[in-house]
Design an enzyme around this catalytic site. Structure first.
Site, mmCIF file in Angstrom:
data_model
loop_
_atom_site.group_PDB
_atom_site.id
_atom_site.type_symbol
_atom_site.label_atom_id
_atom_site.label_comp_id
_atom_site.label_asym_id
_atom_site.label_seq_id
_atom_site.Cartn_x
_atom_site.Cartn_y
_atom_site.Cartn_z
ATOM 1 N N HIS A 121 0.790 -1.419 0.258
ATOM 2 C CA HIS A 121 0.031 -0.043 -0.254
ATOM 3 C C HIS A 121 0.842 1.274 0.061
ATOM 4 O O HIS A 121 0.447 2.319 0.448
ATOM 5 C CB HIS A 121 -0.693 -0.040 1.098
ATOM 6 N N GLY A 188 -1.926 -9.629 12.566
ATOM 7 C CA GLY A 188 -2.456 -8.207 12.827
ATOM 8 C C GLY A 188 -2.927 -7.556 11.663
ATOM 9 O O GLY A 188 -2.935 -6.407 11.318
#
Ligand code: OAD
Length: 248
Positions: A121, A188
């Site tokens: 990202h 996570g």
């Protein structure tokens, strides 16, 4: 942490040959960087579409930059945590048979020592010119309120916003890593943002499916694909695992 689960996961790791890891915001939570989906649609008090979409940028680029200036400052004020450190140790051990794919833009994996990192990202460290496309590594230095490129164009954060495509070269490296690993760690992430989350299915759908291990506070959308999971803070579960393996 259930000691039996730690043993089960350790056994899987002991027999691993090629590891691929997908991380998300949760791995940085214990460093003090808030996760995204903690507070109903708001991100540091902004609607996500205002600060992380091409439409938000068109409407108000200064608001977007103010948000990213604050995120850059935050990233510079925190440290990698013991979860990051364990992922760096695993890379040391497995060398080029270890690939870390992250959805995070905070640079903490690299600061912890990981080298083979695919940033799906983008990165808070980089700017990209909206005119000539030049990507510049700016570290976490303070930037002009509205940074400009030498060509005169306005620069934007080099982040993949909602509705934008992932950089094709990174995506192809990530799918290759997921498709060739025998152990896949999910750390996570809520595993709800695609295509990143599809790497889990890619790993599982190989002719010889990878073993999938999840590290999270809770079960997630990825849990149905998981062979074993350690549920608790990754800054504790990853060190517990490496200790069980006596790899620390
Ligand atoms: P989320 O905020 O969706 O999910 C964070 C996950 O971390 C949740 O599943 C939490 O349960 C877990 N978590 C929180 N604290 C933890 C801890 N101490 N140890 C282990 N797990 C913990 O974040 P992402 O999955 O990373 O995209 O979100 C994916 C993408 O959505 C982001 O990259 C961002 C976004 O909004 C873009 O900006 C394009």
């Amino acid at each position: 942490m259930n000691p039996e689960s730690v043993k089960t996961v350790a056994d899987i790791l002991r027999s691993a040959n090629r590891i691929c890891v997908l991380t998300g915001a949760g791995v940085s939570a214990e460093s003090g960087i808030p996760t995204f989906r903690a507070s109903d649609g708001l991100w540091e008090n902004h609607a996500i579409e205002d600060v992380a979409s091409p439409q938000g940028w068109q409407r108000n680029p200064q608001l977007v930059w103010d948000f990213y200036h604050a995120r850059r400052a935050k990233a510079g004020s925190v440290l990698p945590n013991p979860g990051h450190a364990v992922l760096a140790q695993l890379e040391q051990r497995f060398g080029d048979r270890f690939t870390l794919v992250t959805q995070n833009v905070d640079g903490l994996h690299q600061r912890a020592g990981n080298r083979n990192v695919i940033e799906l990202h983008g990165s808070l460290y980089q700017t990209r010119c909206t005119e000539c496309g030049l990507v510049r590594d700016r570290g976490l230095e303070a930037l002009d309120p509205m940074p400009h490129c030498a060509c005169g164009g306005v620069e934007r954060p080099n982040i993949v916003w909602f509705g934008e495509m992932l950089p094709p070269a990174n995506w192809s490296r990530a799918t290759k890593a997921a498709n060739s690993c025998d152990v896949f760690l999910i750390v996570g992430t809520s595993a709800v943002v695609y295509p990143a989350a599809s790497l889990i299915q890619t790993a599982k759908m190989q002719k010889r499916p990878a073993r999938i291990i999840e590290f999270n506070l809770t079960e997630t959308d990825a849990t149905p694909y998981v062979d074993a999971g350690l549920y608790g803070p990754s800054g504790e579960s990853l060190p517990a695992l490496i200790h069980e393996l006596q790899w620390d």
